[in-house]
Design a protein around this motif. Structure first.
Motif, mmCIF file in Angstrom:
data_model
loop_
_atom_site.group_PDB
_atom_site.id
_atom_site.type_symbol
_atom_site.label_atom_id
_atom_site.label_comp_id
_atom_site.label_asym_id
_atom_site.label_seq_id
_atom_site.Cartn_x
_atom_site.Cartn_y
_atom_site.Cartn_z
ATOM 1 N N SER A 247 -4.675 1.546 2.748
ATOM 2 C CA SER A 247 -3.776 2.634 3.114
ATOM 3 C C SER A 247 -4.335 3.397 4.304
ATOM 4 O O SER A 247 -5.516 3.303 4.632
ATOM 5 C CB SER A 247 -3.586 3.581 1.928
ATOM 6 O OG SER A 247 -4.831 4.092 1.515
ATOM 7 N N ASN A 248 -3.470 4.151 4.936
ATOM 8 C CA ASN A 248 -3.879 4.939 6.091
ATOM 9 C C ASN A 248 -4.864 6.026 5.687
ATOM 10 O O ASN A 248 -4.818 6.548 4.579
ATOM 11 C CB ASN A 248 -2.663 5.593 6.750
ATOM 12 C CG ASN A 248 -1.696 4.573 7.307
ATOM 13 O OD1 ASN A 248 -2.090 3.478 7.670
ATOM 14 N ND2 ASN A 248 -0.429 4.938 7.364
ATOM 15 N N VAL B 274 0.818 -1.214 0.000
ATOM 16 C CA VAL B 274 0.000 0.000 0.000
ATOM 17 C C VAL B 274 0.853 1.265 0.000
ATOM 18 O O VAL B 274 0.306 2.360 -0.019
ATOM 19 C CB VAL B 274 -0.979 0.038 1.199
ATOM 20 C CG1 VAL B 274 -2.081 -0.969 1.029
ATOM 21 C CG2 VAL B 274 -0.245 -0.152 2.519
ATOM 22 N N GLU B 275 2.179 1.111 0.020
ATOM 23 C CA GLU B 275 3.047 2.280 -0.061
ATOM 24 C C GLU B 275 3.470 2.578 -1.498
ATOM 25 O O GLU B 275 4.220 3.517 -1.741
ATOM 26 C CB GLU B 275 4.281 2.084 0.825
ATOM 27 C CG GLU B 275 3.923 2.071 2.313
ATOM 28 C CD GLU B 275 5.068 1.647 3.197
ATOM 29 O OE1 GLU B 275 6.090 1.189 2.661
ATOM 30 O OE2 GLU B 275 4.923 1.759 4.430
ATOM 31 N N GLY C 191 0.941 6.430 4.378
ATOM 32 C CA GLY C 191 1.064 5.394 3.374
ATOM 33 C C GLY C 191 2.220 5.565 2.423
ATOM 34 O O GLY C 191 2.200 5.002 1.325
ATOM 35 N N ARG C 192 3.258 6.301 2.808
ATOM 36 C CA ARG C 192 4.378 6.548 1.897
ATOM 37 C C ARG C 192 5.703 6.084 2.499
ATOM 38 O O ARG C 192 6.735 6.729 2.341
ATOM 39 C CB ARG C 192 4.438 8.020 1.507
ATOM 40 C CG ARG C 192 3.203 8.517 0.755
ATOM 41 C CD ARG C 192 2.881 7.646 -0.448
ATOM 42 N NE ARG C 192 1.671 8.067 -1.118
ATOM 43 C CZ ARG C 192 1.653 8.765 -2.251
ATOM 44 N NH1 ARG C 192 2.771 9.099 -2.825
ATOM 45 N NH2 ARG C 192 0.513 9.103 -2.806
ATOM 46 N N PRO D 3 -1.939 7.155 -5.084
ATOM 47 C CA PRO D 3 -1.482 6.063 -4.233
ATOM 48 C C PRO D 3 -2.399 4.852 -4.302
ATOM 49 O O PRO D 3 -3.579 4.963 -4.618
ATOM 50 C CB PRO D 3 -1.534 6.682 -2.832
ATOM 51 C CG PRO D 3 -2.694 7.636 -2.917
ATOM 52 C CD PRO D 3 -2.683 8.182 -4.331
ATOM 53 N N GLN E 224 -4.887 2.463 -2.834
ATOM 54 C CA GLN E 224 -5.818 2.587 -1.724
ATOM 55 C C GLN E 224 -6.108 1.239 -1.086
ATOM 56 O O GLN E 224 -6.234 1.134 0.129
ATOM 57 C CB GLN E 224 -7.123 3.233 -2.208
ATOM 58 C CG GLN E 224 -6.944 4.667 -2.634
ATOM 59 C CD GLN E 224 -8.258 5.341 -2.961
ATOM 60 O OE1 GLN E 224 -9.334 4.813 -2.678
ATOM 61 N NE2 GLN E 224 -8.205 6.500 -3.571
ATOM 62 N N VAL F 152 1.124 -2.071 9.054
ATOM 63 C CA VAL F 152 0.164 -1.910 7.964
ATOM 64 C C VAL F 152 -1.118 -2.667 8.295
ATOM 65 O O VAL F 152 -1.076 -3.793 8.806
ATOM 66 C CB VAL F 152 0.764 -2.429 6.638
ATOM 67 C CG1 VAL F 152 -0.259 -2.338 5.514
ATOM 68 C CG2 VAL F 152 2.014 -1.641 6.283
#
Length: 456
Positions: free
Chosen positions: A277-278, A99-100, A369-370, A176, A178, A229
């Motif tokens: 993702s966050n 997810v990153e 999420g990065r 990004p 998701q 995560v």
């Protein structure tokens, strides 16, 4: 998903440029102390099956750390030779959660080769657009939100078709991931576990908690956190559905009470693994923020673009993040001897359903999420985590900026670094002129990341 020999040969020839020296062995397949076009040729010969690598060379050729040698590794080494993205001794993707990835990183990892399809997210008539390359990410689907959905067409016979060109025109590289959906045989992070293992095996390795039944076809499931995560492990086989059919779903929460599979006397197979993702904060209301901050927050006046806003913050709960409000018909400021400050009594009377006007990330704030990227990092550091495009100047203090996509929203990543102002002084703030920092040989620090609610 195989690449043709012609393509690999063309790719090899395309990078017949001066080698970039590298002290790391990562990518230096022949061990001559350099990463260059020769290494690309050696990897390509292995991928085509013409000359296979031994174990030592395989270890150096697997630059993305996925335990396979394929077109993705050729792409990474080629990018290094061109100077676009330098390899490290520890490859960036090796520790990156799925997810990153943003869309640009996904394309790079798969060498631009992927397929489009639709998958169901658990609710009837809720099919979403997904991309995949099972050669690089076995049995794993990446969902990048609603962008690019115009690529879906249905034939007269009711068959869905997908136009990749239309899809890419609707996307940009900073969008990004998701949701990641992994199916039978696909990896659950870097845990050594795969979808298809039994609950008892996963519990030992992952320390799973209790299960719930939800108002979804992707149920029953266990929500868990793996290496920071969020994952949702689904146990949706026929035997399990029969065993939980009497579990009552609360209409308020749309989920049942928690239970263990042991008490039902079953050991189900994991049928899906889903990672998300966050959450980012534009969806937050004043009431929700107060609840999440347990009623403990400070307020301050902030400059938002060319106007002032009243920000609430609690750095213990949301480190280095400011939530800005500008509700209609409410003057939230009072004059002091030193200027203006937020009137706390008026601020606390903001209606609970009021949504934030802007969100501001200050240096030190982690970008969701990065992969641990933070505001305050240099442009070159952020490019390790985000597929950054070109910058542009604005007439406000938010300048220069680079637009990036976050789940559901577009943000501005600000580089108001004094060291670059002279370098870009001749660029117009009104001509929509975009430029790259590399062109000016500068590597500025990011100073803020900002989102505005365009509907307020």
């Amino acid at each position: 998903m195989k690449r043709t020999a012609a393509f690999i040969t063309a790719l090899t020839m395309a990078f017949s440029v001066c080698a970039i020296s590298a002290s790391a062995i990562n990518g230096d397949v022949n061990g001559d102390g350099k990463v260059n076009v020769t290494d690309i040729s050696i990897i390509a010969a292995h991928v085509k099956g013409k000359k296979l690598l031994n174990d030592e060379r395989k270890a150096r050729a697997d630059v993305n750390g996925d335990e396979k040698i394929n077109i993705s590794d050729i792409t990474f080494v080629a990018a290094h030779v061109k100077g676009k993205r330098l390899l490290k001794e520890e490859p960036a993707l090796n520790n990156r959660a799925l997810v990153e990835y943003d869309f640009g990183m996904f394309k790079e990892a798969v060498g631009g080769e992927y397929e489009l399809t639709t998958i169901n997210e658990g609710q009837p008539d809720m099919d979403v657009l997904a991309v995949y390359n099972f050669d690089v990410f076995p049995n794993t689907y990446f969902i990048f939100g609603n962008r690019g959905r115009d690529c879906i067409k249905m034939t007269e016979s009711g068959v869905l078709t997908f136009d990749k060109d239309v899809f890419e025109k609707g996307m940009n590289d900073t969008v990004p991931a998701q949701v990641i959906q992994v199916e039978n045989g696909g990896k659950i992070g870097d845990t050594g576990c795969v979808v298809g293992m039994k609950y008892s095996e996963l519990k030992v390795k992952l320390g799973l908690g209790k299960a719930v039944v939800e108002n979804s076809s992707l149920s029953p499931n266990i929500r868990t956190i793996i290496n920071g995560v969020n994952w949702n492990l689904v146990f949706n086989d026929e035997a399990t559905r029969k065993a939980v059919k009497n579990k009552h779903i609360n209409p308020d929460t749309l989920r049942s009470d928690e239970f263990t599979f042991e008490e039902l006397g079953i050991d189900p197979v994991c049928t899906y693994a889903i990672s998300s993702s966050n959450m980012v904060f534009p969806t937050y209301s004043f009431e929700r923020l107060k609840d999440d901050m347990n009623g403990e927050y400070d307020v301050e006046v902030v400059s938002i673009g060319q106007a002032a806003g009243a920000a609430m913050y609690n750095d213990e709960v949301f480190p280095n993040i400011r939530f800005v409000f500008r509700p209609d018909n409410m003057n939230l400021f009072k004059e002091t001897a030193d200027g203006y400050e937020v009137d706390r009594k008026k601020f606390e009377k903001i209606p609970g359903e009021t949504f934030v006007y802007a969100v501001e990330y200050l240096p030190g704030a982690e970008i969701p999420g990065r992969g641990g990227a933070k505001v305050g990092m240099k442009y070159s550091e952020l490019k390790e985590h985000i597929s950054l495009g070109k910058a542009y100047k604005t007439p406000s203090e938010f300048s220069p900026v680079i637009d990036i996509s976050m789940p559901g929203e577009d943000w501005m990543l600000v580089f108001d670094d004094p060291s670059i102002q002279n370098a870009i002084k001749d660029i117009s703030i009104f001509g929509d002129e975009k430029f790259s920092f590399e062109d000016y040989n500068i590597d500025p620090k990011s100073t803020r990341m900002v989102w505005f609610n365009e509907h307020l």
